[in-house]
Design an enzyme around this catalytic site. Structure first.
Site, short mmCIF file in Angstrom:
data_model
loop_
_atom_site.label_atom_id
_atom_site.label_comp_id
_atom_site.label_asym_id
_atom_site.label_seq_id
_atom_site.Cartn_x
_atom_site.Cartn_y
_atom_site.Cartn_z
N HIS A 171 0.87 -0.96 0.07
CA HIS A 171 -0.03 0.08 0.22
C HIS A 171 0.87 1.14 0.09
CE1 HIS A 171 -3.24 -2.59 1.76
NE2 HIS A 171 -3.52 -2.51 0.59
N GLU B 231 1.81 3.84 3.12
CA GLU B 231 2.60 3.20 4.27
C GLU B 231 4.03 3.08 4.23
OE1 GLU B 231 0.58 -0.59 4.44
OE2 GLU B 231 -1.53 0.24 4.45
N ARG C 89 -3.04 5.01 -1.99
CA ARG C 89 -3.02 3.59 -1.39
C ARG C 89 -2.91 2.31 -2.67
NH1 ARG C 89 -5.59 0.09 2.69
NH2 ARG C 89 -6.60 -1.78 1.94
N HIS D 118 3.01 -3.82 6.72
CA HIS D 118 2.00 -2.70 6.74
C HIS D 118 2.19 -1.61 7.77
CE1 HIS D 118 -0.97 -4.85 3.58
NE2 HIS D 118 0.12 -5.94 4.13
N GLU E 164 1.55 -5.06 11.24
CA GLU E 164 0.97 -3.68 11.18
C GLU E 164 2.14 -2.70 12.16
OE1 GLU E 164 -1.25 -2.34 9.38
OE2 GLU E 164 -2.30 -3.94 8.46
#
Length: 417
Positions: free
Chosen positions: A176, A179, A234, A304, A378
């Site tokens: 993405h 990020e 994104r 991510h 994440e």
């Protein structure tokens, strides 16, 4: 009398000015019941809400923390609607443009030298891949696995000895575009692996016995766009048939429970799945590479941001994978190891119950392909900065994450055949 404009001037006029986010806000709301959750869903139908967490309207539910970006024009109406319905909210970011500019809070050490404390654009990352191969020819090699829709190369860096039969881990960053902390980690990992081999006991053992395949930027076109035109972009940059909207969410484009969520079918949403599984050149390049190295790849790790989680399958179902206990054990210890550096707390668990249900993800695809240890990090933070983590937090984030990755790699080395 006709005036002929120079070509350069025409190009300048036609060039799109970068999107600005002056006085745009990021709000955090926690709906207390279904009625309040529906108010947010209704607001999203009539207003342009950019969902940061979760990543789409249909995930919004009671007692869930919701972060979304709203324009200056619409923020007053949205805030008054929340007030009227006695919904408590917090303004995480008051002026998004200001935060975007504040992100670059680290000065370059030595001009021209690759900095691991700064965010690097695509051109710098390409130059860095060349330097790593040149500096560590016995340890690092570069493989072009394909090209993007805009014909940019997709480079995987192989770290380790030449033996293809050894166990391997595939890692990717930047699926993405917005990020940015994710590609920063992949650069840090490669740098640390090459630099500490022969000095750090664990890294030396790992690289003596296994290989790492690292894709520093998965979504190259989107990443470039996030630098040059729209910091909040994104998706990738592919054109969609019968739609003016650009891009596919590459992490909805894998051939696993693809098309099982109705909200991923609209090309104008940030989670558009694409016209068919593996329709995107980037997805196809990665899946082809992993399939061709399936005998050696024992783990798949994708990075991510944001929310500080360590996730494992499944995303498309609440059913647990067969080796759920094993994955949970690795994730529990991994998050514990990560916390030893700066006491950063991560939670862990299956995607569907820990973050939100998702279809067509790389993680579930890799697991169903036969790679039984698949994880998604994440990374920081928990939304003080969201996608705009300042450069001053790059190194702390990378250092703590490296500890967890090394633990997972040690586990793979010892416990997989």
């Amino acid at each position: 009398m006709r005036f002929i404009l120079p070509l350069g001037l025409i190009a300048t006029i036609l060039a799109v000015a970068p999107v600005r986010f002056d006085r745009e806000k990021v709000l955090r709301v926690k709906p207390q019941d279904e009625k309040q959750a529906n108010i947010i869903k209704d607001l999203a139908k009539t207003n342009q809400l950019d969902f940061w967490y979760p990543d789409a309207t249909h995930h919004v539910a009671a007692n869930m923390t919701i972060d979304f970006r709203v324009s200056e024009k619409e923020s007053q109406f949205i805030q008054s609607t929340l007030d009227q319905n006695k919904m408590h909210y917090e303004i995480l970011i008051h002026d998004l443009q200001e935060e975007i500019e504040k992100q670059f809070d680290v000065k370059e050490d030595i001009p021209g030298r690759h900095s691991y404390a700064k965010y690097n654009n695509w051109d710098k990352i390409v130059g860095w891949t060349e330097k790593m191969v040149h500096k560590h020819p016995e340890m690092v090699s570069r493989i072009k696995i394909g090209t993007t829709v805009e014909d940019n190369p997709l480079y995987v860096l192989k770290i380790g000895k030449r033996d293809e039969r050894r166990k391997a881990i595939f890692m990717d960053c930047g699926i993405h575009a917005r990020e940015w902390i994710s590609p920063a980690f992949c650069q840090w990992f490669v740098y640390q692996a090459a630099k500490t081999y022969g000095k750090n006991k664990i890294m030396t053992k790992l690289l003596d016995r296994m290989n790492f395949y690292v894709l520093p930027v998965f979504n190259v076109d989107g990443y470039i766009w996030s630098w040059t035109q729209n910091r909040m972009w994104r998706k990738n940059r592919s054109k969609n048939q019968n739609s003016k909207c650009i891009g596919t969410d590459l992490n909805r484009n894998f051939n696993v429970s693809w098309n099982s969520f109705p909200n991923t079918k609209n090309p104008c949403t940030d989670i558009y799945q694409g016209p068919e599984p593996e329709s995107e050149k980037e997805t196809k390049a990665v899946t082809d590479f992993i399939r061709s190295h399936l005998k050696s790849i024992k783990a798949y790790i994708t990075f991510h941001s944001y929310s500080q989680m360590l996730l494992f399958p499944y995303g498309y179902t609440s059913k647990l994978p067969r080796n759920h206990e094993n994955l949970a054990k690795v994730a529990k210890i991994g998050t514990g190891v990560l916390a030893t550096r700066y006491e950063t707390r991560y939670i862990y668990g299956p995607i569907a119950s820990t973050i939100y249900p998702t279809s067509g993800s790389s993680l579930d695809w890799a697991y169903n392909l036969g790679i039984k240890h698949t994880f998604a990090f994440e990374l920081r933070d928990k939304a003080k900065f969201g996608f705009l983590l300042p450069e001053s937090l790059i190194k702390p984030t990378c250092k703590e994450t490296l500890l967890a990755v090394k633990f997972i790699a040690k586990y793979i080395l010892k416990h997989t055949s």
